[in-house]
Write a protein that holds these residues in place. Structure first.
Motif, PDB file in Angstrom:
ATOM      1  N   HIS A   1      10.147  -2.286   3.267  1.00  0.00           N
ATOM      2  CA  HIS A   1       8.901  -1.567   3.217  1.00  0.00           C
ATOM      3  C   HIS A   1       7.896  -1.907   2.112  1.00  0.00           C
ATOM      4  CE1 HIS A   1      11.287   0.673   6.173  1.00  0.00           C
ATOM      5  NE2 HIS A   1      12.248   0.564   5.293  1.00  0.00           N
ATOM      6  N   GLY A   2       8.243  -2.003   0.854  1.00  0.00           N
ATOM      7  CA  GLY A   2       7.213  -2.356  -0.112  1.00  0.00           C
ATOM      8  C   GLY A   2       7.665  -2.264  -1.557  1.00  0.00           C
TER       9      GLY A   2
ATOM     10  N   TRP B   1       0.372  -2.372  -4.477  1.00  0.00           N
ATOM     11  CA  TRP B   1       1.605  -2.417  -3.687  1.00  0.00           C
ATOM     12  C   TRP B   1       1.528  -3.563  -2.667  1.00  0.00           C
ATOM     13  CZ3 TRP B   1       5.890   1.031  -3.653  1.00  0.00           C
ATOM     14  CH2 TRP B   1       5.799   2.096  -4.576  1.00  0.00           C
TER      15      TRP B   1
ATOM     16  N   TYR C   1       3.117  -4.374   0.885  1.00  0.00           N
ATOM     17  CA  TYR C   1       3.817  -3.642   1.938  1.00  0.00           C
ATOM     18  C   TYR C   1       4.321  -4.604   3.009  1.00  0.00           C
ATOM     19  CZ  TYR C   1       1.447   0.405  -0.090  1.00  0.00           C
ATOM     20  OH  TYR C   1       1.000   1.372  -0.943  1.00  0.00           O
TER      21      TYR C   1
ATOM     22  N   PRO D   1       3.874  -0.806   6.243  1.00  0.00           N
ATOM     23  CA  PRO D   1       3.012   0.203   5.595  1.00  0.00           C
ATOM     24  C   PRO D   1       3.064   1.544   6.316  1.00  0.00           C
ATOM     25  CG  PRO D   1       1.690  -1.300   6.887  1.00  0.00           C
ATOM     26  CD  PRO D   1       3.094  -1.816   6.973  1.00  0.00           C
TER      27      PRO D   1
ATOM     28  N   THR E   1       1.661   7.721   5.195  1.00  0.00           N
ATOM     29  CA  THR E   1       1.955   8.083   3.805  1.00  0.00           C
ATOM     30  C   THR E   1       1.417   9.453   3.444  1.00  0.00           C
ATOM     31  OG1 THR E   1       2.005   5.761   3.148  1.00  0.00           O
ATOM     32  CG2 THR E   1       1.566   7.371   1.408  1.00  0.00           C
TER      33      THR E   1
ATOM     34  N   ALA F   1      -0.089   3.200   4.671  1.00  0.00           N
ATOM     35  CA  ALA F   1      -0.220   2.962   3.240  1.00  0.00           C
ATOM     36  C   ALA F   1      -1.150   1.807   2.926  1.00  0.00           C
ATOM     37  CB  ALA F   1       1.159   2.691   2.639  1.00  0.00           C
ATOM     38  N   SER F   2      -1.241   0.836   3.823  1.00  0.00           N
ATOM     39  CA  SER F   2      -2.050  -0.348   3.561  1.00  0.00           C
ATOM     40  C   SER F   2      -3.541  -0.061   3.497  1.00  0.00           C
ATOM     41  CB  SER F   2      -1.777  -1.413   4.631  1.00  0.00           C
ATOM     42  OG  SER F   2      -2.011  -0.883   5.924  1.00  0.00           O
TER      43      SER F   2
ATOM     44  N   PRO G   1      -3.968   0.236  -0.898  1.00  0.00           N
ATOM     45  CA  PRO G   1      -2.868  -0.477  -1.553  1.00  0.00           C
ATOM     46  C   PRO G   1      -2.919  -0.523  -3.072  1.00  0.00           C
ATOM     47  CG  PRO G   1      -4.455  -2.029  -0.685  1.00  0.00           C
ATOM     48  CD  PRO G   1      -4.928  -0.668  -0.259  1.00  0.00           C
TER      49      PRO G   1
END
Length: 376
Positions: A38-39, A119, A121, A124, A127, A163-164, A167
Motif C-alpha cells: 500500500h504505501g 507518500w 502509494y 491508494p 482514506t 489517498a493519492s 500525497p
C-alpha cells in the motif's frame, strides 16, 4: 548543505532491481504485475524518508523489498501494534524494524518548522486521515518504542477519497525538540479497520532546546455515578477477514464506543444455514478462528460489552468461505519459473504464487509478498 535537502533515496536500489526483474519476468511469462500492499513515506516531493525505505539503513531484512507493507489495526494509540512492535506494525517477519538504539538507524537531518511529508502509494486506499506523532522530550532512544514515547503533532483530515489525491502534507516539527527523535506517521484507511505505520528517524538541528518535561497528570480510575449504567455500547462495524485459509479465518473489526468503557467483545459463528452460537470472548478487536473445515461457508457477528454488563446490538453478519485444501507442493527454487497459483514449500512453510515470474537466484524472493503468500 541545507538540512532539509539531506539526500535520501525513496527506495533501496536492491528493491528497485528486484522489482524491475520481477516486472520483466512477469511480462516474459505473460503475467500481469499487480500492486501489492500500500504505501510508505518518501519519494517525490518528500523531505523525509521512512526507516523501512531509507537506502542507507542496513540489516532491514524482508521489509527492504516491500516498505509499503506495514499494515495493522488502526486507531492508534488506543489500538494498533503492541508496544515494542510499533515500527514493524506488529508483523513478525519485519521485526528488524523494532530494533531501537540511538545509533541503529540513519537519520533524516531536519530543522524545526514545516516540512513536506510525501507518500508513495502502491494501492491508494480510500482514506479517513493521516496522523503524525513525535517522540516526547526526554524519551529514551535506547528502549523499544512504545505508545508513551509519542505525542500527537498534527492530523491531516481527508474526505474518504483515494489517498493519492493528497500525497504530500506540510507538517510542523516543533521547535522544542533537538537531536534524535522518531516521527510516527499513521495512515488511517476509510473502508477497513486498518492503518499503515511508518517510523521516520530524524536529527533535529537548530532547535531552541527542549522545553521542561511536564509532570504527567495521573489518569483517574473510572468511577460510576450512583445508580446502574444502562447504556449499551455501539455495535461493532467493519467485521472482515485479514486472512482466510482452508482451516482458519482471521477476524478484525472497528472498536465500539460506550459512555463509560467497552470491556470486551462476544463473537458468534454459524456454519452454513445453521444457528449462531458463541465461540469466544476477547478484549481486543481481532480474533483468529481456527480448526475450521476447508471449503465451508461460515458466518460471523460480533457484539460489544461494557463494565456494567450491557451488550450492544450485534454487528452486521460477515460471511466467508474457507479455501479448498492446498494441492501437494514441491520445494521452492530461487531460480524456478512460476505462474499465479503455484504452491511450494520452503523452510516448513507452504507458499502460493501471487504473480508469474522467473527466479534469478535471489533467496529473499520467497519472502516478498508481491510474489509469494504464506498459507496456513
Amino acid at each position: 548543505m541545507n538540512p532539509r535537502e539531506h539526500p535520501t533515496s525513496t527506495l533501496p536500489r536492491r528493491w528497485l532491481s528486484a522489482a524491475a526483474a520481477v516486472t520483466a519476468s512477469a511480462l516474459i511469462l505473460g503475467g500481469a504485475v499487480s500492486a501489492q500492499a500500500h504505501g510508505w513515506v518518501g519519494g517525490s516531493g518528500s523531505d523525509l524518508t521512512a526507516r523501512a525505505a531509507l537506502s542507507s539503513n542496513t540489516g532491514l531484512g524482508a521489509i527492504r523489498y516491500e516498505p509499503q507493507s506495514l499494515e495493522a489495526e488502526g486507531g492508534f494509540p488506543a489500538t494498533g501494534p503492541a508496544d515494542g512492535r510499533i515500527a514493524s506494525a506488529g508483523i513478525s517477519r519485519f521485526g528488524e524494524l523494532d530494533e531501537q538504539t540511538r545509533t541503529r538507524w540513519t537519520k533524516n537531518v531536519v530543522s524545526p518548522g514545516p516540512h513536506a511529508f510525501g507518500w508513495t502509494y502502491t494501492a491508494p486506499h480510500p482514506t479517513q486521515e493521516w496522523r503524525y506523532y513525535i517522540t516526547k522530550s526526554g524519551w529514551n532512544p535506547d528502549d523499544p518504542l512504545d505508545r508513551d514515547d509519542f505525542e500527537l503533532m498534527q492530523v491531516v483530515p481527508h474526505d474518504g477519497s483515494a489517498a493519492s489525491t493528497r500525497p504530500v502534507h506540510t507538517i510542523d516539527i516543533p521547535d522544542d525538540r533537538s537531536g534524535y527523535h522518531v516521527i510516527l506517521a499513521v495512515w488511517e484507511i476509510a473502508d477497513t479497520a486498518n492503518a499503515f505505520y511508518n517510523v521516520i528517524d530524524v536529527d533535529i538541528s537548530g532547535a531552541t532546546g527542549p522545553a521542561p518535561t511536564p509532570t504527567p497528570t495521573p489518569t483517574p480510575t473510572p468511577t460510576f455515578a450512583p445508580g446502574p449504567d444502562t447504556a449499551a455500547p455501539t455495535a461493532p462495524i467493519g467485521v472482515h477477514s485479514m486472512a482466510t485459509t482452508a482451516y482458519s479465518v482471521d477476524l478484525m473489526w472497528a472498536p465500539s464506543t460506550d459512555d463509560t468503557a467497552v470491556t470486551g467483545y462476544r463473537i458468534e459463528r454459524a456454519t452454513g444455514d445453521g444457528p449462531f452460537s458463541e465461540i469466544a470472548r476477547v478484549t481486543g478487536t481481532t480474533y483468529q478462528d481456527t480448526s475450521l473445515a476447508a471449503a465451508t461457508a461460515y458466518h460471523y457477528r460480533v457484539s460489544a460489552t461494557d463494565a456494567a454488563g450491557n451488550t450492544s446490538a450485534p454487528s452486521a453478519v460477515f460471511s466467508v468461505t474457507t479455501r479448498s485444501p492446498a494441492p501437494a507442493a514441491a520445494a521452492w527454487s530461487s531460480t524456478g519459473a512460476y505462474v499465479v497459483g503455484d504452491v511450494v514449500w520452503h523452510n516448513g512453510v507452504r507458499y502460493v504464487c501471487q504473480q508469474s515470474h522467473q527466479g534469478v537466484g535471489d533467496p529473499n524472493w520467497i519472502t516478498a509478498l508481491s510474489l509469494w503468500r504464506p498459507q496456513a
